[in-house]
Design a protein around this motif. Structure first.
Motif, mmCIF file in Angstrom:
data_model
loop_
_atom_site.group_PDB
_atom_site.id
_atom_site.type_symbol
_atom_site.label_atom_id
_atom_site.label_comp_id
_atom_site.label_asym_id
_atom_site.label_seq_id
_atom_site.Cartn_x
_atom_site.Cartn_y
_atom_site.Cartn_z
ATOM 1 N N VAL A 174 0.911 -1.196 0.221
ATOM 2 C CA VAL A 174 -0.236 0.107 -0.006
ATOM 3 C C VAL A 174 0.888 1.170 -0.088
ATOM 4 O O VAL A 174 0.707 2.086 -0.859
ATOM 5 C CB VAL A 174 -0.923 0.062 1.112
ATOM 6 N N ARG A 175 1.731 1.146 0.994
ATOM 7 C CA ARG A 175 2.813 2.360 0.972
ATOM 8 C C ARG A 175 3.515 2.596 -0.426
ATOM 9 O O ARG A 175 3.658 3.573 -0.957
ATOM 10 C CB ARG A 175 3.725 2.004 1.902
ATOM 11 N N GLU A 176 3.872 1.361 -1.022
ATOM 12 C CA GLU A 176 4.922 1.517 -2.254
ATOM 13 C C GLU A 176 4.380 1.978 -3.365
ATOM 14 O O GLU A 176 4.720 2.676 -4.301
ATOM 15 C CB GLU A 176 5.687 0.288 -2.143
ATOM 16 N N TYR A 177 3.015 1.329 -3.506
ATOM 17 C CA TYR A 177 2.355 1.639 -4.745
ATOM 18 C C TYR A 177 1.002 2.517 -4.670
ATOM 19 O O TYR A 177 0.230 2.660 -5.508
ATOM 20 C CB TYR A 177 1.657 0.346 -5.149
ATOM 21 N N PHE A 181 -3.424 -1.049 7.012
ATOM 22 C CA PHE A 181 -3.637 -0.696 5.271
ATOM 23 C C PHE A 181 -3.681 0.780 5.412
ATOM 24 O O PHE A 181 -3.276 1.515 4.696
ATOM 25 C CB PHE A 181 -4.641 -1.437 4.794
ATOM 26 N N TYR A 182 -4.521 1.127 6.455
ATOM 27 C CA TYR A 182 -4.797 2.546 6.511
ATOM 28 C C TYR A 182 -3.646 3.567 6.947
ATOM 29 O O TYR A 182 -3.488 4.450 6.321
ATOM 30 C CB TYR A 182 -5.832 3.065 7.634
ATOM 31 N N GLU A 183 -2.877 3.060 7.940
ATOM 32 C CA GLU A 183 -1.598 3.838 8.319
ATOM 33 C C GLU A 183 -0.657 3.694 7.063
ATOM 34 O O GLU A 183 -0.048 4.967 7.086
ATOM 35 C CB GLU A 183 -1.170 3.191 9.679
ATOM 36 N N VAL A 225 -1.670 6.616 4.458
ATOM 37 C CA VAL A 225 -1.375 8.026 5.126
ATOM 38 C C VAL A 225 0.013 8.388 5.426
ATOM 39 O O VAL A 225 0.197 9.539 5.969
ATOM 40 C CB VAL A 225 -2.552 8.476 6.047
ATOM 41 N N ASP A 226 0.956 7.406 5.130
ATOM 42 C CA ASP A 226 2.213 7.769 5.552
ATOM 43 C C ASP A 226 2.658 8.685 4.745
ATOM 44 O O ASP A 226 2.860 8.466 3.494
ATOM 45 C CB ASP A 226 2.973 6.195 5.903
ATOM 46 N N THR A 227 3.623 9.716 5.518
ATOM 47 C CA THR A 227 4.088 10.688 4.581
ATOM 48 C C THR A 227 5.627 10.722 4.682
ATOM 49 O O THR A 227 6.253 11.588 3.965
ATOM 50 C CB THR A 227 3.482 11.973 4.634
ATOM 51 N N SER A 228 6.287 9.727 5.133
ATOM 52 C CA SER A 228 7.685 9.606 5.435
ATOM 53 C C SER A 228 8.492 9.760 3.983
ATOM 54 O O SER A 228 9.805 10.237 4.307
ATOM 55 C CB SER A 228 8.109 8.498 6.427
ATOM 56 N N ASP A 229 7.773 9.080 3.071
ATOM 57 C CA ASP A 229 8.587 9.186 1.969
ATOM 58 C C ASP A 229 8.243 10.359 1.105
ATOM 59 O O ASP A 229 8.552 10.506 -0.112
ATOM 60 C CB ASP A 229 8.325 7.869 1.199
ATOM 61 N N GLY A 230 7.446 11.135 1.532
ATOM 62 C CA GLY A 230 6.871 12.409 0.887
ATOM 63 C C GLY A 230 5.559 11.981 -0.122
ATOM 64 O O GLY A 230 5.259 13.076 -0.847
ATOM 65 N N SER A 231 5.074 10.933 0.009
ATOM 66 C CA SER A 231 3.799 10.566 -0.573
ATOM 67 C C SER A 231 2.736 11.499 -0.146
ATOM 68 O O SER A 231 2.777 12.083 1.009
ATOM 69 C CB SER A 231 3.703 9.112 -0.290
ATOM 70 N N THR A 232 1.737 11.609 -1.077
ATOM 71 C CA THR A 232 0.403 12.487 -0.578
ATOM 72 C C THR A 232 -0.359 11.453 0.271
ATOM 73 O O THR A 232 -0.542 10.293 -0.150
ATOM 74 C CB THR A 232 -0.313 12.792 -1.784
ATOM 75 N N PRO A 233 -0.683 11.893 1.398
ATOM 76 C CA PRO A 233 -1.584 11.041 2.198
ATOM 77 C C PRO A 233 -3.175 10.947 2.030
ATOM 78 O O PRO A 233 -3.907 11.837 1.856
ATOM 79 C CB PRO A 233 -1.669 11.619 3.739
ATOM 80 N N ILE A 234 -3.450 9.742 1.349
ATOM 81 C CA ILE A 234 -4.975 9.826 1.161
ATOM 82 C C ILE A 234 -5.419 8.193 1.687
ATOM 83 O O ILE A 234 -4.951 7.353 1.095
ATOM 84 C CB ILE A 234 -4.831 9.311 -0.610
ATOM 85 N N PRO A 235 -6.581 8.322 2.487
ATOM 86 C CA PRO A 235 -6.844 7.083 2.983
ATOM 87 C C PRO A 235 -7.288 6.147 2.111
ATOM 88 O O PRO A 235 -7.938 6.356 1.166
ATOM 89 C CB PRO A 235 -8.251 7.585 4.150
ATOM 90 N N ILE A 236 -6.829 4.913 2.589
ATOM 91 C CA ILE A 236 -7.447 3.684 1.491
ATOM 92 C C ILE A 236 -8.914 3.472 2.122
ATOM 93 O O ILE A 236 -9.531 3.630 3.191
ATOM 94 C CB ILE A 236 -6.535 2.554 2.097
ATOM 95 N N MET A 237 -9.714 2.841 1.091
ATOM 96 C CA MET A 237 -10.993 2.506 1.309
ATOM 97 C C MET A 237 -10.943 0.766 1.188
ATOM 98 O O MET A 237 -10.610 0.188 0.142
ATOM 99 C CB MET A 237 -11.795 3.211 0.373
ATOM 100 N N LYS A 249 -7.907 6.216 11.798
ATOM 101 C CA LYS A 249 -7.724 4.630 11.538
ATOM 102 C C LYS A 249 -8.972 3.840 11.766
ATOM 103 O O LYS A 249 -9.487 4.248 12.909
ATOM 104 C CB LYS A 249 -6.610 4.130 12.087
ATOM 105 N N PRO A 250 -9.324 2.762 11.047
ATOM 106 C CA PRO A 250 -10.519 2.281 11.316
ATOM 107 C C PRO A 250 -10.908 1.720 12.637
ATOM 108 O O PRO A 250 -12.063 1.673 13.112
ATOM 109 C CB PRO A 250 -10.262 0.924 10.521
ATOM 110 N N SER A 251 -9.689 1.332 13.455
ATOM 111 C CA SER A 251 -10.371 0.889 14.759
ATOM 112 C C SER A 251 -10.681 1.955 15.931
ATOM 113 O O SER A 251 -11.115 1.778 17.100
ATOM 114 C CB SER A 251 -8.684 0.148 15.694
ATOM 115 N N SER A 252 -10.535 3.409 15.439
ATOM 116 C CA SER A 252 -10.877 4.404 16.388
ATOM 117 C C SER A 252 -12.030 4.865 15.900
ATOM 118 O O SER A 252 -12.458 6.104 16.657
ATOM 119 C CB SER A 252 -9.657 5.489 16.055
#
Length: 862
Positions: free
Chosen positions: A89-92, A123-125, A128-140, A404-407
């Protein structure tokens, strides 16, 4: 059973020659290369009750401006949980995922709520991980909760759609949607691939039970209500509020109108017919604000829907104003001309926004789609439109703020799975869905103080009464313990009768200790899901009579008989109607079987507890071949018309002399299908290992000491069976019937056994194709060299064998059994046996009359 015990037929040379001449059976798309043209203005302009929000549109534009091409394409790829990790999820930059029918966290059927939430969080976390500069977009996360949350043990399962259609109660659909959404929210899932808004027009279709009605008006009345239940009321704080999830109208368009009811086939009728019959559910769903539409596998006007730009873009998006996302269905894009599962710019260009890519090769699809854009095969404007639609749905659903889903508010609230208020809604649906076709001498409703016999194979089987999409995809392989908190039909009867001072006896075969005052016989279709439920005609169990014999046995003892029929469609049951004093269609009631007894029995004071109110939403046939049969047809003449259903105040005049001549139609078909995506009733799959360990297949995979079988995908989900022998001793795989079948007519009419096969590992020892009549007799054709020299490694092939090539059987047991006698007692018409290693996959097994002369293995002149 040693191989040498059986008689052999030395036709190896003929088999070799035939196999050498085999042509690949891989289907080629017949899709037109020309874009379909039509007049989109004949379709309605629909104003969604979910208004365009300028703030959301501005936010979409802002997010889109920050995204790379790789991030955008990632939003358009939807892998399945079995082939996806958080790191993927993070890489792609994956935008959504699904779990298919019978797919669970950690491949555990009994996964806990905590298990579901744990991987949902991961999967959610990652999304939305931005550590590599990615745009955070929640997965569905999407799933097929088509009659409740079917993949989670303990959830409430509602009657299937065909039963809900019989209630003629649209308001009930909103309640079911509301309760289903709440139970989904417990697991952290935020997208339901429901409702199915198909208008089923041919009951041979295996998904008929997923349709509310053959009538478009009723489907239109229901679709919007179900969407509101799942998503909440548009224009209010309830919309996408606590406990609500994204809904999907499917399968766009015409999935219920295919020729001969063949799943994923060609939708019949012109564009006006397509609009007026099959469009009704989409009109009200879009008006109610449905946020997703799933493309159909079907083809109309020569083009499959996953590549139908005119219908997906010109009609759905432009004319009807749908501004949500269009998602594909289980690699449906791979069937488009010029496409593969890993490369399909044509689907994107046609208007598909999300590829459903459930196989491990989804990463190739991701890479190829990026390259398609770079090569100019897909315009960047089309990518931006697709991603804008995905973002719009996520923003409307509040996923960017949900955490995140559990919250989330209902996450982890296990008490909501199978909650009493949800079960009560389901119980009401069962009560209102029952349709009484016969009630001689007003036998029903019954007093509670009787001695009641409950019998039949469906009496105490919650899996059977729940049908497909219930814990497992096909609904098979389950026991009552897989439905905690549920009640079988027997459970409900027992509660009612014992509460009224009566006595209940349960038996599978109609036996009893004390002669009952009445017998309730529960029987009907076994569970099945898409594709695997397609049938050649509407005869109920044409080759098996155990249910009929049970009814007749009880009647002969002067015991009043009430038939309770479990089914996903109207079927020709004239024999069973004649053998019953009362006949009630209970459909597939789900987990709340207690609702059946609510209606069958009076209350403790002897008054009617609940009246029979269900009315048919499908026409009931007079003969097995009376299909298609739909209200409004010319010469419309059903046994029971659309809208029929007796109440307790009605006088029944049906009688016990319905014609049973239709049985001849069912039994003399020129094509006898043994396996088409699944074993066709009454056939099943069994394996026998060297230790004589026999295993019958009722799940995705089975294993014995020397042979295993797994359901695998060829052209569609689990439409083939892979068989692997481990070489540690003799192993057999067979299609079998519980009772011997008379095939002399097929010999007389020069029939051939025809099947598709793929050999991935050649046999290491002698291998036979066997036609058997039990443990003491079999007739074999050796196929060792043919498999090794001509099939192994050459992909799918179609083989046909003249039935006359199977000789006498049983000589090695001192039994001289001529072919004509042997063919009167066929039990295993299609089987393979070997002592060595072998890996093959088979599909589409049938017997066809008048094909012997043209069979690849031909013995007509011997």
């Amino acid at each position: 059973m040693a191989i040498k015990s059986f008689m052999r037929l030395a036709v190896t040379g003929a088999v070799l020659a035939a196999m050498a001449a085999c042509q690949s059976s891989d289907p080629k798309s017949a899709d037109s290369s020309e874009a379909a043209k039509g007049d989109a203005s004949i379709w309605p302009q629909i104003e969604s009750q979910v208004a365009t929000d300028p703030a959301i549109e501005a936010r979409i534009a802002d997010i889109l401006s920050q995204m790379t091409l790789e991030e955008k394409v990632g939003q358009m790829i939807q892998p399945e949980i079995r082939h996806l990790t958080a790191e993927d999820v993070r890489e792609y930059h994956i935008g959504s995922l699904l779990n298919g029918g019978g797919s669970y966290p950690n491949a555990d059927k009994y996964a806990s709520v905590e298990d579901w939430l744990e991987i949902a969080d991961a999967f959610y976390e990652a999304s939305v991980d931005t550590s590599d500069g990615s745009t955070p977009i929640p997965i569905m996360w999407g799933t097929d909760a088509v009659h409740g949350v079917g993949n989670v043990v303990g959830a409430t399962l509602y009657p299937h759609n065909i039963a809900l259609g019989a209630t003629h109660n649209p308001e009930l659909l909103e309640q079911i949607g509301w309760a289903t959404a709440r139970e989904l929210a417990v697991t952290g899932i935020d997208w339901d691939f429901s409702p199915t808004v198909a208008v089923a027009r041919n009951e041979r279709w295996g998904r008929t039970y997923e349709s509310w009605s053959e009538g478009p008006d009723l489907v239109g009345d229901y679709a919007g209500e179900m969407v509101r239940g799942l998503q909440g009321e548009p224009g209010t704080d309830d919309f996408m509020g606590e406990g609500h999830i994204v809904a999907t109208a499917k399968h766009f368009i015409g999935d219920g109108g295919t020729l001969d009811g063949i799943d994923r086939g060609d939708t019949t009728g012109d564009e006006v017919h397509l609009r007026d019959i099959h469009g009704a559910g989409y009109f009200t769903a879009i008006e109610a604000g449905v946020q997703a539409v799933m493309a159909s596998f079907t083809r109309w006007d020569g083009i499959r829907m996953h590549g139908h730009k005119y219908l997906l873009t010109d009609v759905l998006k432009d004319q009807m104003g749908f501004d949500g996302l269009v998602v594909g269905d289980w690699n449906g894009h791979s069937f488009i001309k010029g496409c593969t599962a890993t490369n399909c710019p044509a689907s994107v260009n046609a208007g598909l926004d999300i590829f459903m890519a459930p196989e491990p090769d989804w990463k190739e699809l991701y890479a190829n789609t990026i390259q398609n854009v770079k090569d100019g095969d897909i315009a960047m404007s089309r990518i931006d439109d697709a991603v804008s639609r995905i973002l719009r749905v996520k923003l409307r659903a509040g996923l960017f703020e949900a955490g995140k889903p559990s919250s989330r508010p209902l996450a982890g609230k296990k008490e909501l799975l199978g909650a009493p208020e949800h079960r009560e809604i389901a119980r009401q649906a069962v009560r209102e869905s029952l349709v009484m076709l016969k009630n001689s001498d007003q036998l029903l409703p019954l007093s509670r103080d009787l001695n009641v016999l409950v019998t039949g194979d469906g009496a105490n089987d919650i899996g059977k009464q729940a049908g497909g999409w219930s814990v497992t995809w096909q609904g098979t392989g389950n026991t009552n313990s897989d439905f905690p908190g549920a009640t079988s039909i027997y459970d409900g009867i027992k509660q009612a009768v014992e509460a009224g001072g009566g006595k209940v006896q349960l038996s599978d075969n109609g036996s009893y200790i004390s002669k009952p005052d009445v017998a309730l016989v529960v029987f009907g279709e076994d569970p099945y899901a898409e594709m695997q439920g397609d049938i050649p005609n509407l005869a109920y169990k044409r080759g098996a009579t155990e249910d009929l014999e049970l009814l007749q046995m009880l009647q002969k003892q002067d015991i009043p008989v009430v038939a309770l029929f479990i089914t996903g469609r109207p079927l020709w049951v004239n024999r069973e109607l004649n053998a019953s004093d009362a006949f009630v269609v209970v459909w597939q009631p789900g987990t709340e079987g207690v609702g059946v007894a609510d209606v069958l029995f009076r209350d403790n004071a002897g008054e009617i507890n609940y009246d029979m109110t269900g009315k048919l939403s499908f026409s009931w046939p007079q003969t097995p071949d009376q299909v298609p049969l739909n209200v409004g047809d010319d010469n419309y003449d059903p046994l029971f018309p659309y809208g029929f259903g007796l109440s307790y105040g009605d006088k029944d005049t049906l009688g016990d002399n319905l014609s049973e001549e239709g049985l001849k139609v069912a039994e003399t078909s020129d094509v006898l299908t043994l396996f088409n995506r699944r074993p066709m009733d009454p056939w099943g799959i069994e394996i026998v290992g060297v230790e004589n360990d026999r295993v019958v297949m009722n799940s995705k995979s089975i294993t014995s000491s020397t042979v295993s079988v797994t359901a695998v995908d060829r052209n569609a989900q689990e439409d083939s069976r892979r068989v692997v022998w481990n070489g540690e001793g003799e192993g057999l795989v067979a299609l079998f019937a519980p009772e011997r079948q008379d095939w002399t007519g097929y010999i007389e009419d020069k029939a051939a056994l025809i099947f598709d096969i793929k050999v991935d590992q050649a046999p290491t020892d002698t291998t036979y194709l066997r036609l058997g009549c039990g443990s003491y007799c079999a007739s074999d054709i050796e196929v060792t060299e043919g498999f090794r020299d001509h099939l192994a490694g050459n992909g799918w092939q179609t083989l046909s064998v003249d039935l006359n090539c199977f000789p006498t059987a049983g000589e090695n047991f001192g039994i001289s059994q001529p072919q004509d006698e042997f063919m009167t007692q066929v039990l295993r018409p299609f089987s393979f046996v070997t002592e060595g290693e072998l890996d093959l996959t088979f599909a589409n097994v049938r017997v066809e009359k008048f094909k012997a002369n043209s069979a690849l293995v031909n013995c007509q002149n011997q």
